[in-house]
Write an enzyme that holds these catalytic residues in place. Structure first.
Site, PDB file in Angstrom:
ATOM      1  N   SER B  46      39.963  45.597  38.749  1.00  0.00           N
ATOM      2  CA  SER B  46      40.424  44.228  39.007  1.00  0.00           C
ATOM      3  C   SER B  46      40.959  43.605  37.986  1.00  0.00           C
ATOM      4  O   SER B  46      40.615  43.403  36.698  1.00  0.00           O
ATOM      5  CB  SER B  46      38.985  43.433  39.485  1.00  0.00           C
ATOM      6  OG  SER B  46      39.254  42.456  39.991  1.00  0.00           O
ATOM      7  N   GLU B  47      42.091  42.633  38.178  1.00  0.00           N
ATOM      8  CA  GLU B  47      42.786  42.258  37.266  1.00  0.00           C
ATOM      9  C   GLU B  47      42.341  41.442  36.127  1.00  0.00           C
ATOM     10  O   GLU B  47      43.157  41.112  35.066  1.00  0.00           O
ATOM     11  CB  GLU B  47      44.329  41.995  37.776  1.00  0.00           C
ATOM     12  CG  GLU B  47      44.411  40.639  38.562  1.00  0.00           C
ATOM     13  CD  GLU B  47      44.200  41.224  40.035  1.00  0.00           C
ATOM     14  OE1 GLU B  47      43.777  42.180  40.257  1.00  0.00           O
ATOM     15  OE2 GLU B  47      44.562  40.186  40.844  1.00  0.00           O
ATOM     16  N   ASN B  48      41.263  40.678  36.612  1.00  0.00           N
ATOM     17  CA  ASN B  48      40.649  39.534  35.692  1.00  0.00           C
ATOM     18  C   ASN B  48      39.991  40.498  34.508  1.00  0.00           C
ATOM     19  O   ASN B  48      39.413  39.902  33.469  1.00  0.00           O
ATOM     20  CB  ASN B  48      39.988  38.806  36.385  1.00  0.00           C
ATOM     21  CG  ASN B  48      38.626  39.614  37.107  1.00  0.00           C
ATOM     22  OD1 ASN B  48      39.064  40.705  37.844  1.00  0.00           O
ATOM     23  ND2 ASN B  48      37.464  39.013  36.906  1.00  0.00           N
TER      24      ASN B  48
END
Lengths: 232, 219
Positions: B46-48
């Site tokens: 997840s890119e966060n």
């Protein structure tokens, strides 16, 4: 040891003025500098430019500054979940610069590390690249994105020590480490401030050299934006 | 029968292979994780800032410091890692992520994608989508074939502001699996009971149909 501690949030924000450019860490409401935001609201500063991945929600985070119309320009990657933001943007009251999330991270990191600009493939061929220098490397096109320039960076960490060393927790890390040292003054608020030597130097995410002021924050709400659970 | 959102997710899950690092976008793509075979090893990014994302937490165990890119509370599986946003997009830009699955408002027959802005109406921002589509080599779009007004979302040219150019490799809708080729949309599979003619009617862009088109196998 060079001591970076300040007494409280008031001292930490000494020198903030109308019209300044502020970086604020966090993704959604996770890892936002809650104490610094509250103080910016209290000080009622105006015409701020805020660089932050998101713009909070209507009644929390940067939404509090938006509600009081303290922000002139917002630089973000995603601003959904905030009706007041959308209203101010569509009516033209608020200037908005939407930037791809990875580019936003890179522009902060470039400022931190002394790169004037970086090439990224993100946004090539879209309106984000309009007016920007582009260049081909190995047959692929890239867009030149300049490092941000900011007066203050407000970040939030899990633990910090008096030397300004920081450790982040979980996905609350996000943009916070990249904004440290990316502005003239970096203010770090931490959930737990400890004496030098209490943090293992092997585990430090951000060395204190990137932080000018550190204080232990109070009354963290740590609001959850989308509570999703499963049943046992 | 056209598929529902879970059906689309189920079909896309068949594209996930052993050893893949996968980035899932918001909406239908998130559902894909529910259908990945459990005899293969896959890690979700997840890119966060997490690799090794697990399912939603049990009631009462949710943590404000542990969310996904949709801001939902999640868990971290054994072997997971956390990192900052620059490193996260370094994984993406550096092509270390094997598969990207995301939603779209429009896809063009040359692989252009639009999914971040409807001028004057909806401006939420691109989030990480522009970074993902600019770098990933294996991009699957999960979306409905037509919009709420019944208009095709598979177009000759996108009408909305672009997210990326010439980047989409495959599209899975409630009607079909389509590959984006140099010559246009190539029909690979039909949803059970859906005819080639149904798909042709719902596709504005060039639809290439070669030979018999098999039905999707969703078992």
């Amino acid at each position: 040891m060079i001591k970076k501690t300040v007494k409280n949030v008031q001292e930490a924000l000494d020198g903030v003025k109308d019209g300044m450019t502020m970086m604020l860490g966090g993704f959604g409401l996770s890892g936002i500098p809650e104490n610094s935001i509250s103080e910016l609201v209290k000080l009622n500063l105006k015409d701020l430019t805020c660089i932050s991945n998101n713009a909070g929600v209507d009644d929390f985070g940067l939404g509090l500054l938006l509600h009081k119309k303290q922000i002139k320009k917002m630089i973000s990657s995603y601003v959904g979940e905030n009706a007041e933001f959308e209203r101010q943007m569509l009516s033209g009251e608020l200037d908005v610069e939407l930037t791809p999330q990875g580019t936003l991270a890179a522009k902060c990191q470039a400022a931190q590390q002394g790169f004037p600009a970086v090439y990224t493939p993100a946004g090539f061929g879209t309106e984000v690249a309009e007016g920007k220098e582009t260049r081909e490397f190995d047959g692929k096109m890239y867009v030149l994105e300049h490092a941000y320039k900011a007066d203050f960076a407000f970040v939030k960490a899990w633990k910090g020590d008096e030397a300004g060393n920081l450790i982040f927790k979980g996905t609350a890390r996000n943009f916070n480490p990249l904004m440290c040292g990316a502005a003239t003054i970096t203010v770090a608020e931490v959930e737990k401030l400890v004496k030098p030597g209490e943090l293992d130097p092997n585990q430090i995410h951000i060395p204190g050299i990137f932080v000018q002021r550190i204080f232990e924050g109070k009354n963290y709400e740590k609001r959850i934006e989308q509570r999703t659970v499963r049943q046992k | 029968m056209a598929l529902d959102k879970n059906g689309i997710a189920q079909r896309i899950a068949q594209e996930v292979q052993d050893g893949y690092y996968v980035n899932l976008g918001i909406g239908i793509p998130t559902l894909v994780a529910n259908f990945v075979r459990d005899d293969i090893n896959v890690e979700f990014q997840s890119e966060n800032g997490i690799l090794g994302m697990g399912p939603f937490p049990f009631d009462g165990e949710e943590d404000a410091d542990l969310i996904n890119a949709g801001k939902q509370t999640i868990t971290a599986l054994p072997g997971a890692s956390f990192f900052d946003s620059a490193m996260s997009f370094g994984m993406i830009r550096g092509k270390h992520v094997d598969l990207t699955i995301l939603g779209a408002m429009e896809v063009a027959e040359n692989g252009d994608i639009a999914n971040w802005k409807i001028p004057g109406k909806m401006v939420k921002g691109m989030g990480g989508a522009m970074d993902l589509v600019a770098s990933a080599e294996n991009i699957i779009v999960a979306m409905m074939h037509t919009n709420r007004a019944g208009e095709s979302k598979l177009l000759k040219r996108c009408s909305l502001p672009l997210t990326g150019v010439g980047c989409v490799t495959k599209i899975v809708t409630e009607l079909a699996v389509i590959e984006v080729t140099d010559k246009g949309f190539k029909l690979l599979e039909r949803a059970p009971g859906v005819s080639v003619e149904d798909i042709r009617k719902a596709t504005e862009g060039t639809l290439i149909v070669e030979g018999d088109i098999p039905e999707m196998n969703l078992n």
